[in-house]
Design a protein around this motif. Structure first.
Motif, PDB file in Angstrom:
ATOM      1  N   CYS A 426       0.823  -1.216   0.000  1.00 45.94           N
ATOM      2  CA  CYS A 426       0.000   0.000   0.000  1.00 45.94           C
ATOM      3  C   CYS A 426       0.856   1.266   0.000  1.00 45.94           C
ATOM      4  O   CYS A 426       0.475   2.277  -0.602  1.00 45.94           O
ATOM      5  CB  CYS A 426      -0.946  -0.013   1.198  1.00 45.94           C
ATOM      6  N   THR A 484      -6.366  -0.179  -7.127  1.00 43.30           N
ATOM      7  CA  THR A 484      -6.206   0.815  -6.073  1.00 43.30           C
ATOM      8  C   THR A 484      -7.422   1.727  -6.063  1.00 43.30           C
ATOM      9  O   THR A 484      -8.043   1.974  -7.096  1.00 43.30           O
ATOM     10  CB  THR A 484      -4.938   1.669  -6.273  1.00 43.30           C
ATOM     11  N   HIS A 490      -4.590   2.976  -1.688  1.00 44.55           N
ATOM     12  CA  HIS A 490      -4.158   1.676  -1.180  1.00 44.55           C
ATOM     13  C   HIS A 490      -4.557   0.605  -2.179  1.00 44.55           C
ATOM     14  O   HIS A 490      -5.501   0.766  -2.957  1.00 44.55           O
ATOM     15  CB  HIS A 490      -4.786   1.390   0.185  1.00 44.55           C
ATOM     16  N   ARG A 491      -3.845  -0.495  -2.147  1.00 40.00           N
ATOM     17  CA  ARG A 491      -4.075  -1.567  -3.121  1.00 40.00           C
ATOM     18  C   ARG A 491      -4.992  -2.647  -2.538  1.00 40.00           C
ATOM     19  O   ARG A 491      -5.000  -2.911  -1.342  1.00 40.00           O
ATOM     20  CB  ARG A 491      -2.750  -2.189  -3.567  1.00 40.00           C
ATOM     21  N   TYR A 492      -5.761  -3.252  -3.443  1.00 38.78           N
ATOM     22  CA  TYR A 492      -6.665  -4.348  -3.085  1.00 38.78           C
ATOM     23  C   TYR A 492      -6.312  -5.539  -3.952  1.00 38.78           C
ATOM     24  O   TYR A 492      -6.368  -5.461  -5.187  1.00 38.78           O
ATOM     25  CB  TYR A 492      -8.124  -3.929  -3.298  1.00 38.78           C
ATOM     26  N   CYS A 511      -8.341  -3.217   2.284  1.00 43.94           N
ATOM     27  CA  CYS A 511      -7.121  -3.139   1.477  1.00 43.94           C
ATOM     28  C   CYS A 511      -6.095  -4.163   1.951  1.00 43.94           C
ATOM     29  O   CYS A 511      -6.262  -4.814   2.987  1.00 43.94           O
ATOM     30  CB  CYS A 511      -6.542  -1.728   1.520  1.00 43.94           C
TER      31      CYS A 511
END
Length: 609
Positions: A426, A484, A490-492, A511
């Motif tokens: 993230c 994101t 933030h990344r998922y 996330c």
């Protein structure tokens, strides 16, 4: 004495002519070596990474690991450029113990992409250094202060370190249990307030126990030494002479030696050796050791520990005097005895040097654990403990021992600088998103200062940002991807086989680091393509940036406290993944500086003879 001519008495080999090969940084051999090195690091990265089996061409010891320290130690590289990069990563690891894979990925990605631009290396280095300063500002903007008294947060930090090594083969319950043990051992090693002892991570001893499941691991105060066959026939209660008077009354006095006491040593002070034909050198040495042994008995020493062998005559004298002896201690064990007793290591037989070298023990007992007998040395005045780690196989045990040691080092860094960053990639997607916004809004004055055109700047800068996107994407293996959100960046994570249009995000809307949540009303940004193609993200100004990450982390921590008594909600809550701020910041600086150093290299010369 006689002298001989250099040409007589032996044959001199003819000088071999040097066979020097020259490679440019853009040569296929160098590019292939950098690309292969990057792929090795990338495949090991993250909780879903793959371990590597390393063995030399002679068929020696085989190492199985995904840890950067062991990987680089056992990996043989031939190209000078790679040797420079490996040395830089190992320099970072020697101080921080963690972040080696991250440092290597950023470094190799930056070198590879800058070479591919075709621009002058000095120009690339100038822009890289400029953007690196912006990255440090971004890291400062999202760092999260840690309350070291909050055990939930501290366990999350330990868990985040151990979870990155899949070779440890731990279940979720075992991972939580080992994380709690590591934190417990760390806290036991912290001196009390007002104590004269300084905190040292080395005050945690690691004991490897093969053949038992991980949930049988435990923490004990003091030091455990595996008992010899002679010790195992003794009673569980060890009776050693105790000090009868003085401040140390009731304690066991300890003398510690690192020299051979087998009768073949000549470690005397200010002695010239002259032996008559009828005098035995060994008898003289033994007599000096006996004189020293008599002094030890007179000083009420209860335990004599020696790294090497103790002569049978001396050992018999100690036994008759009620003094315990420990010999053939390894370097590791003698260091452990030194830490738990506080004794100075003695390297001579001179009895006059003994007065200020003794250490002390509170108790010494024989205990049985894991089908073995151990001598348990305990000293309440020394903050030292033993973490016994269990695993059914040796390779897994070595990996677990290594990562637990790294987790201890990380906790020490958190204690000195209580700051963390969002983990699980993230932070990298956050940096990449904000860098692209900054790149697109760069004014002409900045370009004049850098001495480049806008097209040149965009080429290098977009590649710089794509390196962080590539590091985040490296966490996805075997076809996985991520998206994101446009608010927090933030990344998922999306598992392999699923697309962005699936209902995965509706169900798993937390996330990767576990701090933020995704709402279905938002449109996620797909980062499966190059970062340079996604520059129009709705993000704020890099200067004076105020990120909501800290407040969200505090809110999630409060929520975790509220659901602690609810087993159903507690099971559904994803653990927070946190990275040490000091480690990531230094790794980033080392990666950019080393990449710029490599880019400034024009040729590499190799002598194959």
């Amino acid at each position: 004495m006689c002298a001989s001519s250099p040409g007589l008495g032996h044959r001199s080999l003819p000088n071999q002519q040097a066979n020097i090969k020259t490679y440019t940084l853009k040569s296929q051999q160098v590019l292939l070596a950098i690309s292969t090195f990057k792929q090795i690091l990338q495949s090991c990265y993250g909780p879903m990474g793959h371990a590597k089996m390393i063995q030399n061409n002679s068929g020696g010891y085989m190492t199985t690991t995904s840890a950067s320290s062991k990987l680089l130690q056992n990996l043989t590289v031939s190209k000078p450029v790679l040797k420079l990069m490996v040395a830089a990563i190992q320099g970072h690891l020697s101080r921080f113990s963690d972040g080696g894979l991250y440092c290597g990925l950023v470094m190799s990605s930056l070198v590879h992409t800058c070479i591919g631009t075709g621009l002058h290396p000095v120009l690339c280095c100038t822009i890289n250094e400029h953007l690196a300063q912006k990255c440090l500002q971004l890291l400062d903007s999202i760092k999260i202060p840690v309350d070291i008294a909050d055990m939930r947060t501290m366990i999350c930090i330990v868990r985040s370190v151990i979870e990155t090594k899949p070779l440890c083969n731990l279940t979720h319950k075992e991972l939580d249990y080992i994380s709690a043990l590591v934190l417990e051992a760390f806290l036991k090693a912290v001196p009390n307030i007002g104590s004269s002892n300084t905190m040292s991570i080395s005050h945690i001893e690691l004991l490897s126990v093969e053949g038992f499941p991980a949930h049988q691991s435990r923490v004990l105060d003091g030091v455990l030494l595996e008992a010899t066959k002679f010790m195992t026939v003794l009673s569980k209660t060890v009776t050693m002479p105790q000090v009868q008077s003085g401040p140390q009354q009731g304690q066991i006095r300890v003398a510690l030696y690192d020299i051979s006491m087998a009768g073949d040593s000549q470690n005397f002070v200010d002695v010239d050796y002259e032996f008559m034909s009828d005098v035995s050198a060994q008898d003289v040495v033994v007599s000096e050791m006996m004189r020293m042994a008599e002094r030890l008995v007179a000083d009420e020493v209860g335990l004599v520990a020696c790294q090497k062998v103790i002569h049978p005559t001396v050992k018999k004298f100690f036994k008759e005097s009620g003094v315990w002896t420990l010999d053939r201690l390894s370097r590791m064990h003698i260091d452990a005895v030194h830490k738990v007793t506080g004794a100075q290591i003695i390297s001579a037989f001179n009895p006059d040097l003994l007065s200020d070298t003794y250490g002390y023990l509170t108790s010494a007992n024989m205990i049985e654990m894991y089908n073995k007998s151990y001598l348990h040395l305990l000293n309440h005045s020394q903050p030292i403990c033993t973490l016994a780690l269990c695993s059914r196989t040796g390779a897994v045990l070595e990996e677990l021992k290594n990562v637990c040691n790294v987790a201890n080092q990380t906790l020490g860094l958190i204690l000195s600088n209580p700051m963390v960053l969002p983990g699980a990639g993230c932070t990298e997607t956050y940096i990449a998103s904000n860098l692209n916004k900054y790149i697109s809004s760069t004014d002409e004055s900045c370009l004049e200062e850098l001495g480049c055109t806008r097209a040149q700047y965009l080429t290098v800068a977009n590649n710089f940002a794509s390196c962080f996107e590539a590091v985040a994407m490296a966490l996805e293996h075997d076809g996985g991807s991520h998206v994101t959100d446009p608010t927090n960046h933030h990344r998922y994570s999306i598992p392999p086989g699923l697309s962005q249009d699936s209902d995965w995000l509706n169900v798993h809307n937390i996330c990767a680091c576990g701090i933020t949540t995704f709402h279905t009303s938002e449109e996620p940004q797909n980062h499966m393509t190059r970062r340079s193609k996604n520059c129009e993200l709705p993000i704020g100004n890099i200067d004076g940036l105020s990120s909501p990450v800290t407040s969200q982390f505090k809110a999630n921590r409060n929520e975790s406290n509220n659901i602690a008594t609810d087993p159903d909600r507690q099971a559904s809550r994803k653990p927070v993944v946190l990275d040490c701020f000091s480690i990531k910041r230094n790794a980033l600086c080392i990666a950019v500086e080393t990449a710029n150093m490599v880019l400034r290299i024009k040729h590499t010369l190799e002598d194959t003879n």
